[in-house]
Write a protein that holds these residues in place. Sequence first.
Motif, PDB file in Angstrom:
ATOM      1  N   CYS A 143       0.813  -1.375   0.162  1.00  0.00           N
ATOM      2  CA  CYS A 143       0.016  -0.057  -0.087  1.00  0.00           C
ATOM      3  C   CYS A 143       0.765   1.220   0.165  1.00  0.00           C
ATOM      4  CB  CYS A 143      -0.905  -0.011   1.076  1.00  0.00           C
ATOM      5  SG  CYS A 143      -2.170  -1.199   1.214  1.00  0.00           S
ATOM      6  N   THR A 144       1.730   1.298   0.732  1.00  0.00           N
ATOM      7  CA  THR A 144       2.793   2.263   0.929  1.00  0.00           C
ATOM      8  C   THR A 144       3.697   2.673  -0.429  1.00  0.00           C
ATOM      9  OG1 THR A 144       3.440   1.968   3.237  1.00  0.00           O
ATOM     10  CG2 THR A 144       4.827   3.426   2.074  1.00  0.00           C
ATOM     11  N   VAL A 145       3.974   1.627  -1.148  1.00  0.00           N
ATOM     12  CA  VAL A 145       4.933   1.906  -2.496  1.00  0.00           C
ATOM     13  C   VAL A 145       3.938   2.272  -3.575  1.00  0.00           C
ATOM     14  CG1 VAL A 145       6.209   0.676  -3.931  1.00  0.00           C
ATOM     15  CG2 VAL A 145       6.670   0.203  -1.404  1.00  0.00           C
ATOM     16  N   ALA A 146       2.782   1.515  -3.421  1.00  0.00           N
ATOM     17  CA  ALA A 146       1.976   1.480  -4.570  1.00  0.00           C
ATOM     18  C   ALA A 146       1.256   3.177  -4.407  1.00  0.00           C
ATOM     19  CB  ALA A 146       0.604   0.648  -4.599  1.00  0.00           C
ATOM     20  N   SER A 147       0.913   3.611  -3.203  1.00  0.00           N
ATOM     21  CA  SER A 147       0.490   4.936  -3.232  1.00  0.00           C
ATOM     22  C   SER A 147       1.579   6.128  -3.711  1.00  0.00           C
ATOM     23  CB  SER A 147       0.252   5.205  -1.794  1.00  0.00           C
ATOM     24  OG  SER A 147      -0.880   4.318  -1.383  1.00  0.00           O
ATOM     25  N   LEU A 236     -15.550  -3.226  -5.249  1.00  0.00           N
ATOM     26  CA  LEU A 236     -14.653  -2.191  -4.783  1.00  0.00           C
ATOM     27  C   LEU A 236     -15.118  -1.950  -3.217  1.00  0.00           C
ATOM     28  CD1 LEU A 236     -14.466   0.117  -7.882  1.00  0.00           C
ATOM     29  CD2 LEU A 236     -12.778  -1.411  -6.933  1.00  0.00           C
ATOM     30  N   ALA A 237     -16.197  -2.516  -2.851  1.00  0.00           N
ATOM     31  CA  ALA A 237     -16.742  -2.168  -1.497  1.00  0.00           C
ATOM     32  C   ALA A 237     -16.498  -3.513  -0.552  1.00  0.00           C
ATOM     33  CB  ALA A 237     -18.210  -2.054  -1.595  1.00  0.00           C
ATOM     34  N   LEU A 276     -15.877   4.771   4.688  1.00  0.00           N
ATOM     35  CA  LEU A 276     -15.433   6.168   5.213  1.00  0.00           C
ATOM     36  C   LEU A 276     -14.395   6.601   3.973  1.00  0.00           C
ATOM     37  CD1 LEU A 276     -15.367   5.435   8.839  1.00  0.00           C
ATOM     38  CD2 LEU A 276     -17.074   7.063   7.558  1.00  0.00           C
ATOM     39  N   MET A 277     -13.438   5.505   3.767  1.00  0.00           N
ATOM     40  CA  MET A 277     -12.278   6.019   2.931  1.00  0.00           C
ATOM     41  C   MET A 277     -12.767   6.084   1.497  1.00  0.00           C
ATOM     42  SD  MET A 277      -9.253   3.459   4.041  1.00  0.00           S
ATOM     43  CE  MET A 277      -8.205   3.857   5.543  1.00  0.00           C
ATOM     44  N   ASN A 278     -13.694   5.496   1.039  1.00  0.00           N
ATOM     45  CA  ASN A 278     -14.592   5.821  -0.304  1.00  0.00           C
ATOM     46  C   ASN A 278     -14.810   7.384  -0.400  1.00  0.00           C
ATOM     47  OD1 ASN A 278     -13.670   3.184  -1.254  1.00  0.00           O
ATOM     48  ND2 ASN A 278     -15.736   2.546  -0.967  1.00  0.00           N
ATOM     49  N   PRO A 284      -6.791   5.843  -4.396  1.00  0.00           N
ATOM     50  CA  PRO A 284      -6.816   4.700  -4.198  1.00  0.00           C
ATOM     51  C   PRO A 284      -6.379   4.118  -2.790  1.00  0.00           C
ATOM     52  CG  PRO A 284      -5.000   5.001  -5.692  1.00  0.00           C
ATOM     53  CD  PRO A 284      -5.948   6.252  -5.474  1.00  0.00           C
ATOM     54  N   HIS A 285      -7.317   3.537  -2.123  1.00  0.00           N
ATOM     55  CA  HIS A 285      -6.650   3.301  -0.808  1.00  0.00           C
ATOM     56  C   HIS A 285      -6.266   1.688  -0.582  1.00  0.00           C
ATOM     57  CE1 HIS A 285     -10.886   1.597  -0.368  1.00  0.00           C
ATOM     58  NE2 HIS A 285     -11.187   2.991  -0.555  1.00  0.00           N
ATOM     59  N   TYR A 286      -6.310   0.898  -1.648  1.00  0.00           N
ATOM     60  CA  TYR A 286      -5.529  -0.384  -1.696  1.00  0.00           C
ATOM     61  C   TYR A 286      -6.162  -1.272  -0.798  1.00  0.00           C
ATOM     62  CZ  TYR A 286      -2.686   1.938  -5.140  1.00  0.00           C
ATOM     63  OH  TYR A 286      -2.350   2.639  -6.383  1.00  0.00           O
TER      64      TYR A 286
END
Length: 310
Positions: A143-147, A236-237, A276-278, A284-286
């Motif tokens: 998640c960190t690298v992709a973001s 996606l949910a 909440l993130m959506n 993208p929050h992966y």
Amino acid sequence: MNASKTSPDLSADLRAMTWRSLCHGVSQIFFQANPWTGLLILAAFAVGDLRMAILAAVGTILSTLAGCLMRVPTEGVALGMQGFNGCLVGAAVYAALGGQAWSYVLTVVGALLCAPVTVFFGWLLALPALKGFNLPSTTAPFCTVASILYAVSWDLHVAGSTKHVTDGAGDALARSFLSNVSEVVLVNSALGGLLILIGLFIASWRVGLAAVMGSAIGSLCALALGETTTTIEEGLAGYSGVLTAIALAVVFHHSSIASWCYAAVGTVITAVVTLLMNDATSFPHYTWPYILTTWVLLVVGARIPALRRT
């Protein structure tokens, strides 16, 4: 990753990089070390696009190699513990950039970064305040690298780079039970989800059943929380709930009635965090909803006698 004895030399690490260990690197996305599961997940990538499968494979190989160079334990290499984050980075790069040349460059960079970022999270989670909980870094390095890659490559993004395979007509809620599973690896396809689910049942019927439970609860919660039909249908949910259910029901706790009930509660919480993130951002929050929920519930679960860590 669990701590173990450091490998005596680099050649031992490199010898551990067999086709089986690289397939394990793919299957570890779902906490499994099974080569056939890994191959079926790669097939699911190919359903999305063959180029996506290639980038996922490149990411797996290079992140595993980087882990060897950083002297991670040979056992970790053999089990695929250094490959899954790089695999997901390759998939995420394709989802944002498609199959252009820059996708291969960023996949190489991102996959190599996964090893030091994994080491960082290992250090962070071993700090005195957290050490007693033995929290896994899981997909946080991905998640960190992709973001980071997503942000720096903003001008290179393409629309609809991941092929949305609808596989025929059908109810959105019913289709989401499979697309939730495929979206864990950023593929929107009921067929891809079916291939992955078969692979999970091959690895362990408990893991396959947990994935089904997580997907079903995730979709029903998304519907109850008012998510759009499109979001639910495309998985996606509900995809983070799949990982939460597997993690809490059978991976980080001894499989029992208590762990399965706890996993069901965790999946509901994950659905709320996802919503909440959506609503908060289009970035993208992966798999962060799964990671954050699982970390918190592992800390809470450590105080519940009925939940014994494996």
